[in-house]
Design an enzyme around this catalytic site. Structure first.
Site, PDB file in Angstrom:
ATOM      1  CE  LYS A  10      -1.727  12.844 -17.008  1.00 27.76           C
ATOM      2  NZ  LYS A  10      -0.895  13.152 -15.805  1.00 27.76           N
ATOM      3  CE1 TYR A  50       1.330   8.200 -14.916  1.00 30.07           C
ATOM      4  CE2 TYR A  50      -0.983   7.588 -14.813  1.00 30.07           C
ATOM      5  CZ  TYR A  50       0.017   8.435 -15.258  1.00 30.07           C
ATOM      6  OH  TYR A  50      -0.294   9.516 -16.042  1.00 30.07           O
ATOM      7  CG  PHE A  58       2.189  11.601  -6.728  1.00 31.98           C
ATOM      8  CD1 PHE A  58       2.025  10.885  -7.906  1.00 31.98           C
ATOM      9  CD2 PHE A  58       3.455  12.109  -6.443  1.00 31.98           C
ATOM     10  CE1 PHE A  58       3.070  10.665  -8.784  1.00 31.98           C
ATOM     11  CE2 PHE A  58       4.531  11.888  -7.318  1.00 31.98           C
ATOM     12  CZ  PHE A  58       4.323  11.170  -8.489  1.00 31.98           C
ATOM     13  NE  ARG A  86       9.717  15.087 -20.712  1.00 33.01           N
ATOM     14  CZ  ARG A  86       8.954  14.611 -19.723  1.00 33.01           C
ATOM     15  NH1 ARG A  86       7.976  13.775 -19.973  1.00 33.01           N
ATOM     16  NH2 ARG A  86       9.168  14.989 -18.494  1.00 33.01           N
ATOM     17  CB  THR A  92       4.974  17.874 -13.788  1.00 38.47           C
ATOM     18  OG1 THR A  92       5.871  17.083 -14.566  1.00 38.47           O
ATOM     19  CG2 THR A  92       3.970  16.964 -13.093  1.00 38.47           C
ATOM     20  NE  ARG A 103       1.519  18.194 -17.965  1.00 38.28           N
ATOM     21  CZ  ARG A 103       2.541  17.361 -17.912  1.00 38.28           C
ATOM     22  NH1 ARG A 103       3.783  17.820 -17.963  1.00 38.28           N
ATOM     23  NH2 ARG A 103       2.331  16.057 -17.810  1.00 38.28           N
ATOM     24  CG  ASN A 113      -0.479  16.839 -15.179  1.00 36.51           C
ATOM     25  OD1 ASN A 113      -1.172  15.904 -15.561  1.00 36.51           O
ATOM     26  ND2 ASN A 113       0.799  16.709 -14.894  1.00 36.51           N
ATOM     27  CG  HIS A 116       1.677  10.383 -19.510  1.00 34.75           C
ATOM     28  ND1 HIS A 116       2.606  10.365 -18.501  1.00 34.75           N
ATOM     29  CD2 HIS A 116       2.102   9.479 -20.433  1.00 34.75           C
ATOM     30  CE1 HIS A 116       3.547   9.466 -18.800  1.00 34.75           C
ATOM     31  NE2 HIS A 116       3.262   8.918 -19.968  1.00 34.75           N
ATOM     32  CD  GLU A 127       4.890   5.883 -21.061  1.00 34.12           C
ATOM     33  OE1 GLU A 127       5.352   6.103 -19.935  1.00 34.12           O
ATOM     34  OE2 GLU A 127       4.613   6.806 -21.864  1.00 34.12           O
TER      35      GLU A 127
HETATM   36  P1  CMP Z   1       2.438  12.329 -15.525  1.00 39.35           P
HETATM   37  O1  CMP Z   1       3.354  12.971 -16.503  1.00 39.35           O
HETATM   38  O2  CMP Z   1       1.303  11.549 -16.079  1.00 39.35           O
HETATM   39  O3  CMP Z   1       3.292  11.394 -14.527  1.00 39.35           O
HETATM   40  C1  CMP Z   1       2.881  11.127 -13.206  1.00 39.35           C
HETATM   41  C2  CMP Z   1       1.678  11.923 -12.787  1.00 39.35           C
HETATM   42  O4  CMP Z   1       1.455  11.986 -11.389  1.00 39.35           O
HETATM   43  C3  CMP Z   1       1.834  13.367 -13.194  1.00 39.35           C
HETATM   44  O5  CMP Z   1       1.790  13.495 -14.587  1.00 39.35           O
HETATM   45  C4  CMP Z   1       0.692  14.005 -12.404  1.00 39.35           C
HETATM   46  O6  CMP Z   1      -0.571  13.806 -13.030  1.00 39.35           O
HETATM   47  C5  CMP Z   1       0.688  13.165 -11.113  1.00 39.35           C
HETATM   48  N1  CMP Z   1       1.237  13.862  -9.960  1.00 39.35           N
HETATM   49  C6  CMP Z   1       0.547  14.194  -8.852  1.00 39.35           C
HETATM   50  N2  CMP Z   1       1.315  14.782  -7.951  1.00 39.35           N
HETATM   51  C7  CMP Z   1       2.555  14.828  -8.469  1.00 39.35           C
HETATM   52  C8  CMP Z   1       3.817  15.334  -7.995  1.00 39.35           C
HETATM   53  N3  CMP Z   1       3.949  15.911  -6.795  1.00 39.35           N
HETATM   54  N4  CMP Z   1       4.892  15.219  -8.806  1.00 39.35           N
HETATM   55  C9  CMP Z   1       4.778  14.627 -10.021  1.00 39.35           C
HETATM   56  N5  CMP Z   1       3.620  14.133 -10.515  1.00 39.35           N
HETATM   57  C10 CMP Z   1       2.516  14.243  -9.759  1.00 39.35           C
END
Ligand code: CMP
Length: 139
Positions: A10, A50, A58, A86, A92, A103, A113, A116, A127
């Site tokens: 990212k 997304y 968010f 994962r 996350t 992370r 973070n 992805h 994807e």
């Molecule tokens: P990702 O795995 O790319 O999937 C959705 C993304 O939303 C997540 O990683 C974060 O970058 C972002 N995000 C921001 N806030 C939240 C939240 N509260 N819960 C989950 N994902 C979040």
């Protein structure tokens, strides 16, 4: 079984020049990078990627963040690649991520973070097809 998953490095990570360090963690975990390219996503591309999070609070911030700088999109291959990726990414929220995960080591916060990763083999296929042509994936 041998499997493929989709990964994004990212904008928070590319901004801090962490692409190589993140790739090293992936490779050391036994994942092979069989496709990779650096892109600056448009708003429309980030919104489409997304779309599943469209109703989440968010979503708008996430789209703004994902278009704030370059990303590196990747196809990873390995034994149980979805679950393995994962594991190596960590939770996350970096505050909840285990020691040694990407992370935990690199993420700034729950939004920025660093990576992805697909959450299932079915989503991995969707994807991967969103970003890569078959000819770009060399297993
Ligand atoms: P990702 O795995 O790319 O999937 C959705 C993304 O939303 C997540 O990683 C974060 O970058 C972002 N995000 C921001 N806030 C939240 C939240 N509260 N819960 C989950 N994902 C979040």
């Amino acid at each position: 079984a041998l499997q493929r998953t989709f990964s994004i490095i990212k904008p928070d990570a590319t901004r801090r020049n962490l692409t190589g360090q993140i790739n090293a963690v992936l490779e050391n975990a036994g994942l092979r990078i069989i496709a990779q390219k650096r892109l600056h996503l448009t708003k429309a591309q980030a919104e489409a990627f997304y779309a599943v999070h469209k109703e989440r609070p968010f979503y708008n911030d996430l789209v703004a963040f994902m278009t704030s700088g370059p990303v590196v999109v990747q196809v990873l291959e390995g034994e149980d690649a979805v679950a393995k990726n994962r594991d190596v990414m960590g939770a996350t929220n970096p505050k909840e991520a285990a020691e040694g995960t990407i992370r935990k080591s690199f993420a700034e916060n729950i939004e920025a973070n660093s990576v992805h990763g697909s959450d299932s083999a079915e989503n991995a296929a969707i994807e991967i097809a969103f970003f890569f042509a078959g000819i770009e994936i060399v297993g």
